[in-house]
Every structure is written in C-alpha cells, then in structure tokens.
Design an enzyme around this catalytic site. Sequence first.
Site, PDB file in Angstrom:
ATOM      1  N   SER A  22      39.169  -1.244-129.153  1.00 19.28           N
ATOM      2  CA  SER A  22      40.014  -2.020-128.262  1.00 19.28           C
ATOM      3  C   SER A  22      41.429  -2.140-128.832  1.00 19.28           C
ATOM      4  CB  SER A  22      39.369  -3.389-128.022  1.00 19.28           C
ATOM      5  OG  SER A  22      39.955  -4.036-126.928  1.00 19.28           O
ATOM      6  N   ASP A  40      34.833   0.669-118.367  1.00 18.69           N
ATOM      7  CA  ASP A  40      35.222  -0.327-119.368  1.00 18.69           C
ATOM      8  C   ASP A  40      35.933  -1.490-118.673  1.00 18.69           C
ATOM      9  OD1 ASP A  40      36.673  -1.707-121.516  1.00 18.69           O
ATOM     10  OD2 ASP A  40      36.133   0.011-122.757  1.00 18.69           O
ATOM     11  N   HIS A  85      32.387  -2.773-122.661  1.00 19.00           N
ATOM     12  CA  HIS A  85      33.640  -2.509-123.376  1.00 19.00           C
ATOM     13  C   HIS A  85      33.373  -1.715-124.643  1.00 19.00           C
ATOM     14  CE1 HIS A  85      37.632  -2.891-124.797  1.00 19.00           C
ATOM     15  NE2 HIS A  85      37.426  -3.896-125.626  1.00 19.00           N
TER      16      HIS A  85
END
Length: 513
Positions: free
Chosen positions: A224, A454, A482
């Site tokens: 991320s 996602d 995610h």
Amino acid sequence: MATRVRGPVALGIAGAVLLASGCTGGGGTGGGAAPTEESGPLTEFTSQELAWGDCEEGGSEVECAVYEVPMDYGDLDGERIEIAVKRLPAAGNDPLGSLLINPGGPGGSGYDYVDHAAFGISEDVRERFDVVGFDPRGVGRSSPLTCLDAEEIDDFLGVEVTDGPGDDVEDAAEIVQSSQEFVKACETNAPDLMRHMGTADVARDMDVLRALVGDERLTYLGASYGTHIGAQYADQFPERVRALVLDGAVDPSQEQLDMSVEQATGFETALRAFVADCVTRSDCPLGGPGTSVDEGVAALDAFLDEATERPLANSADDREVNGARAELGVLAALYTESWWPRVREALTAAIEDGDGTGLVLLGDDLYGRADTEEYENSTAALIAVNCSDSASPREVEEYAEAAEEAGEESPIFGPMLAWGALPCAYWPEEAVADGGELTAAGADPIMVVGTTRDSATPYAWAEALAEQLEPGFLVTRDGDGHTGYRMGDACVDAMVDAYLIDLAVPEDGMACA
C-alpha cells in the site's frame, strides 16, 4: 442524501497481516540533494552501530534497536530524530541478507509488522532473510508526531457535513474548522517535525538502515503506502536496488485530492463485492437471497442516513455513533475479505437493534484506537505524510467540487474521501513536495503487484506505477481485498518468493487467476 464526512482514509495496511490479528522543502526533498555515497556527508549516520537487544514486545525470537537520522537532510548538523527498528533473524543457515518491510498507512508500523511475519511472509523467504521493520519518522516509536489528543481525535473523526457535498461551501463550516484546528495543533506541538514528514525523507532514512544492516543493495517488501516508500527509494538510489516488491501500489504522479477522488472507485468496487456476497446469505442485514446488489447498497445508504439523523447506541464508551462513525466501521471491513463476517454482524446489531458498538470498534481498528482512551499516532502521521508528498488545492470550493465528483463514483464513501483531504489545504506550503512521476531509471527490475478489486489502492494505480518505473513489471492478482501477496493466491505468492530469493522476473503483465 446526507453527506457523512470524516477522513482522511488511509491508503491501507497490508490486509492479510495487520487486519487479520494520504513545494520543495522538508516535506519532500529534505532541503538538499540525496547523498549518493556512504563515504560522503552521511558517514556519521551510516557508520552507527545497531545495538540489537531484547524487545518490549514480540517474543524472544525478535530483537530491537534504535538509530538516528537528520530531521532535515539539508542540515546534517541540525536536530536528529530516532528511528525504531525490529529484526526477526533468518530461520535458515544461509541468509541472503535483510528484507526490509513496511505495511502501509501512511502511519503503519513496520516495527510491529515484523511480529506478523509468519502470516505476511512465506516460510521460504523467512528462511533466507532477516526480516527487518522500522517505524517511519514521526510514526509510533520513531520520534512520533502528535497533534491532537484522544478526545480531540474522537471529535475530528466524528465530523459530519449534513447537506449535499457540492451545494454550498457554508455547509462544510464544521469540517473546515476541524481541519484548520488539526493543522494548528501540529504547528503548536511539532512545528519542525511536521515540515519533514515526506516520503522522500523516509526513503533516505531507509537507506541509512540498509547500510546499518550491512546490505550493499536493498531488498524490500512494501504494501500500500509502503509502495510509495519503495518507489521513492528506487528513484533516489537506483544503483542500490536489489529486489523491491511494491504490493497494492500508489500512483505517485497524482496529487492528494485527485488520489482521494480516484480512491473512491476502489472502495465502491470493494463495497459492491461485499454486498454481493452478503445478499446471498439468509442472515444478511441488507437483504437476503434475491436482493440485488443495487438494492443492498441502497439499504446500507439508507441506514447510514438514518444514523446521521438518529445516532446509534454505543456500549463501549460515550462516543455518539453517528453516520460518519458508522461509515468508518463499514469502510474498515473493505480492506480484507476476512473481515466481512464481522461487519455483517455489526450491521445486523446496528440495523435490527440500534446498537452501533460493533461499527465504532471496527472504525477504531482502522484508526489505531488501541483502547478506550488512547490512539496510536497514525492519524497525525497519515495526514502529515499525505499533505507533504504532493500539492493540494488551497480553496475549499475545490474540495466541495471534488466531493461531488467522488460522490458520483461512490455515493457512500466518495464525499468522505474528498473532504478528508481538506487539512492539506492548510498545510505549510514550504513543507510540500512537488510530487510527480518516479522513474527509478537505471535500477534493476522492480515488481509491482496489483489486485483487480483492491479497495484502498485501485488496480489502475498498480498499472500506472509499473508503467512509470522504467524497470517496473506488473503481476496481477484477480481477487478482492487490499494487496495481493499472501492473500490466498498461490500463483502470486510463488512469483513474489522467486523474485525475492532468486531475482526471477516473470513476463510483464503476468496475471494470476
């Protein structure tokens, strides 16, 4: 429809790990060019010794240390800050070096991430690498940035805009005031540190750590927001890249408000996947079998509007569970499919019994509210990093327009995401980096992993980052949740492991289904 606002929303934490147990100067450039030789001006920092010792938490296998870095890389003789680091030694007898890791955020703890290595990193990789995590500057144990106290953060996260997001800026007066007060609190408590929270400086701190663990080149796994750290590193130090896995990628070419608006598409996709699963179950509070996804989403929206008008009960503490706090609870569950049962249960209690306790506790997990009295400092770090990394509009009207646009993409979450970026309108301009594409020209191949549905980092961002990085190549996971590595796809896991260990590079655009 009422607009339930509070953000900002994190780009995300690696879902399978932590959820299972956002101008030149200090912000972006540190005020000076990145040193390229360890024998140069940073020698005093890269020659420190890491005094590994027992950790306060994490078990007997891990060890911890602290090192120092300049607060401002343009003033190496100025104030220093401490970076906390934790290491899990390689399980095998033939280690390749260290694997530095970051779980995302901004504001996520790489230090704590090490404790979850058994879930987040394969056994084969742990055999060959020391797993090393650090709290980025201003986060957790690393000279933390603190702006608001716990009660003030509670108020900050509970702000609502009760009229249409783009109808009248006057409707946003409360969120404007809370955003201004947040930045003012940072100025009061940490006027210097808040100007040096940008990801470019975090990447330099990581290069100091690479030198201190004795690796000539960096091996790194970032999820991320952690992908932005890795991309910044590769752009500044391309010759020091061994292998970087950038999972759940951020597109560095976007400015903060644009990113918030585009993020709405990812959360809308994830929400509809959650609802599609929910309505197949007889106990779904949004409607049982035979209910369409559109009908289920409409039922959720109607419930959140009702919570805005009549807040829910909360048996955990005295916080009012209004629409904004209920919405944060639902949003938290979209980071990982493993949390879907928990949000179904929380929604059932809220819709059928008027009990919002489960939803407010889900939101607490998202924002690092460790207990009923204290937060981690992840909210302050999140805002500081997001506002430091790229320019943002300075006029409230632009946020109102963005909220309206985001609401078209994601009627439930879009306005929250756009308005959540508003503190950046008041961030010190000298602390804001120029932003823009990162190319990492001259680096060895860099793996970018994207997941098609996602929630927090849309798949298009992974495609964009892989395209921008000259040595980038894309691995695609077709799935929900995610990030992609260690999320249940053996194909993705095998390609990541082979790349980290053997530097094996699959065909660009390799998809796993």
